[in-house]
Motif scaffolding. Structure first.
Motif, short mmCIF file in Angstrom:
data_model
loop_
_atom_site.label_atom_id
_atom_site.label_comp_id
_atom_site.label_asym_id
_atom_site.label_seq_id
_atom_site.Cartn_x
_atom_site.Cartn_y
_atom_site.Cartn_z
N ILE A 1 0.83 -1.20 0.00
CA ILE A 1 0.00 0.00 0.00
C ILE A 1 0.87 1.25 0.00
O ILE A 1 0.61 2.22 -0.73
N THR A 2 1.93 1.23 0.83
CA THR A 2 2.82 2.40 0.91
C THR A 2 3.52 2.65 -0.42
O THR A 2 3.59 3.79 -0.90
N LEU A 3 4.06 1.57 -1.01
CA LEU A 3 4.75 1.71 -2.29
C LEU A 3 3.79 2.15 -3.39
O LEU A 3 4.15 2.98 -4.24
N ARG A 4 2.57 1.59 -3.37
CA ARG A 4 1.59 1.97 -4.38
C ARG A 4 1.22 3.44 -4.25
O ARG A 4 1.12 4.16 -5.24
N ARG A 5 1.01 3.89 -3.01
CA ARG A 5 0.66 5.30 -2.81
C ARG A 5 1.80 6.20 -3.24
O ARG A 5 1.58 7.26 -3.87
N ALA A 6 3.04 5.80 -2.92
CA ALA A 6 4.19 6.61 -3.33
C ALA A 6 4.29 6.70 -4.84
O ALA A 6 4.58 7.75 -5.41
N SER A 7 4.02 5.55 -5.50
CA SER A 7 4.07 5.53 -6.96
C SER A 7 2.97 6.40 -7.56
O SER A 7 3.23 7.17 -8.51
N LEU A 8 1.76 6.29 -7.01
CA LEU A 8 0.67 7.12 -7.51
C LEU A 8 0.94 8.60 -7.29
O LEU A 8 0.61 9.43 -8.14
N ASN A 9 1.53 8.93 -6.15
CA ASN A 9 1.85 10.34 -5.87
C ASN A 9 2.88 10.88 -6.88
O ASN A 9 2.78 12.02 -7.34
N ARG A 10 3.88 10.02 -7.19
CA ARG A 10 4.89 10.46 -8.17
C ARG A 10 4.26 10.66 -9.54
O ARG A 10 4.54 11.64 -10.23
N ARG A 11 3.38 9.71 -9.93
CA ARG A 11 2.71 9.84 -11.23
C ARG A 11 1.80 11.05 -11.26
O ARG A 11 1.72 11.78 -12.26
N ALA A 12 1.10 11.29 -10.14
CA ALA A 12 0.22 12.46 -10.08
C ALA A 12 1.02 13.75 -10.16
O ALA A 12 0.60 14.73 -10.80
N ALA A 13 2.18 13.77 -9.49
CA ALA A 13 3.03 14.97 -9.53
C ALA A 13 3.55 15.22 -10.94
O ALA A 13 3.59 16.36 -11.41
N LYS A 14 3.95 14.13 -11.63
CA LYS A 14 4.42 14.28 -13.01
C LYS A 14 3.29 14.77 -13.91
O LYS A 14 3.50 15.64 -14.76
N ARG A 15 2.08 14.21 -13.71
CA ARG A 15 0.95 14.63 -14.54
C ARG A 15 0.60 16.09 -14.27
O ARG A 15 0.29 16.84 -15.20
N GLN A 16 0.66 16.49 -13.00
CA GLN A 16 0.36 17.88 -12.66
C GLN A 16 1.40 18.81 -13.27
O GLN A 16 1.06 19.91 -13.74
N GLN A 17 2.67 18.38 -13.27
CA GLN A 17 3.71 19.21 -13.87
C GLN A 17 3.49 19.36 -15.37
O GLN A 17 3.67 20.45 -15.93
N LYS A 18 3.09 18.25 -16.03
CA LYS A 18 2.79 18.32 -17.46
C LYS A 18 1.61 19.25 -17.73
O LYS A 18 1.61 20.01 -18.70
N LYS A 19 0.60 19.19 -16.85
CA LYS A 19 -0.55 20.08 -17.01
C LYS A 19 -0.14 21.54 -16.86
O LYS A 19 -0.58 22.41 -17.62
N THR A 20 0.72 21.79 -15.87
CA THR A 20 1.21 23.16 -15.66
C THR A 20 1.98 23.65 -16.87
O THR A 20 1.82 24.79 -17.31
N ASN A 21 2.84 22.78 -17.42
CA ASN A 21 3.61 23.15 -18.61
C ASN A 21 2.68 23.45 -19.78
O ASN A 21 2.92 24.38 -20.56
N TYR A 22 1.62 22.66 -19.91
CA TYR A 22 0.68 22.87 -21.01
C TYR A 22 -0.09 24.18 -20.80
O TYR A 22 -0.38 24.90 -21.77
#
Length: 354
Positions: free
Chosen positions: A34-55
């Protein structure tokens, strides 16, 4: 002296310890996953948010630069299509003039429009609805066709969104389809459909009157009439004689309301008929409308209703009598000597806060 009772089953003890250790390591493993999955999802969400900001920055810069300098979207930065649609939808709702038209032209016919169209058919309800809304701000024929196709969606809320979007695109050709799709998803909600249809504006008056004559569904007829009430055309050609004998009280009520905002040629008085209607909701609406119109000729009709067992019907009838003029005010004051509600209505009307 007797020996204490002891168990010589060592294998049972090992089994208990084994089960305990198993559940302990299982719990630790689940927590770790659960911890690893949440960490992975947070990293993916952060990357997606950064891409959205760039766009967002990319789109903001080309909008600020002016319509004549808009680049081709094939050079756009990477961004999830759901995030793109939310960004586009924001700009469509806030931009005006040349910049809005230029942004529409930029997206229409591009690969981005194709991605938005694909999104309107897959994913969650929210993302599909967002995609359909975004398509409604474009000016291409393909986007209009895909919105129309979504009127046949199995999800009634996507059908509702498509109906609203077709109205935004001024798709009067689709009025019948919009009515059928709305009635299929919300068969008893004529006010919802009326709100959608009324947004077509004055161009929809003739088609709405044609639908009133065509439709057999009472909810659909009531919705078209209510839409006409909202639009308030100067004249209407609907048949009030037929409508005031309709079995649905919603239809008769809407007909009463329409007769108060539009001229018509039939020599009947829908408001007077409404006051004599067998349904309380129709009577109430007729009384409220007549009060606003200050109808002096209906005083006797209102007086008959002041003895109704329905308190709100007595209340609006007394208000309508008062609003008819000085003679009506004197009449209500006379009634206040014997009827407590008349006294309260008189005090309320004299206060000037109604």
């Amino acid at each position: 002296m007797l020996a204490l009772p002891t168990s010589d089953s060592f294998s049972l003890l090992l089994l208990i310890w084994g089960v305990t250790v198993f559940f302990l390591f299982s719990a630790i493993s689940v927590c770790a996953v659960i911890t690893l999955r949440r960490a992975s999802l947070n990293r993916r969400a952060a990357k997606r948010q950064q891409k959205k900001t760039n766009y967002q920055i990319f789109l903001r810069d080309i909008i600020r630069a002016g319509p004549n300098t808009y680049p081709i979207l094939k050079h756009e930065p990477s961004c999830h299509i759901d995030d793109k649609t939310s960004i586009f939808l924001h700009y469509f709702r806030t931009l005006r003039g040349e910049k809005l038209e230029a942004l529409r032209d930029l997206i229409s016919g591009s690969h981005v429009e194709t991605e938005i169209i694909e999104t309107s058919y897959k994913g969650t309800r929210g993302t599909r609805m967002q995609a359909v809304k975004t398509l409604s701000y474009l000016n291409s024929q393909s986007s209009l066709e895909k919105i129309y196709e979504n009127l046949s969606s199995q999800d009634k809320y996507i059908r509702l969104t498509a109906a609203r979007c077709l109205v935004r695109r001024k798709g009067l050709f689709s009025m019948s389809a919009i009515i059928e799709a709305s009635l299929d998803g919300f068969p008893n909600d004529h006010k919802l459909l009326a709100d959608i249809l009324s947004r077509f504006g004055t161009d929809a008056v003739d088609p709405l009157e044609a639908e009133v004559r065509r439709l057999k569904n009472a909810t659909g007829v009531a919705a078209c009439l209510e839409a006409l009430v909202i639009i308030m055309p100067p004249k209407t050609s609907v048949d009030f004689t037929l409508l005031m004998t309709h079995p649905s009280p919603e239809v008769r009520s809407a007909a009463v309301a329409l007769s108060s905002v539009s001229e018509f040629s039939v020599e009947i008085d829908p408001i007077k008929l409404g006051l004599a209607d067998k349904d309380i909701s129709v009577k109430l609406r007729a009384a409220k409308i007549a009060e606003g119109l200050k109808r002096r000729d209906l005083t006797s009709d209102f007086y008959a209703l002041t003895s109704s067992p329905i308190m709100w019907l007595r209340y609006w009838s007394l208000r309508a009598i008062w609003a008819s003029g000085p003679s009506g005010e004197k009449f209500v004051n006379t009634l206040s000597n014997t009827r407590p509600l008349a006294e309260k209505v008189a005090l309320e009307m004299r206060s000037g806060y109604v």
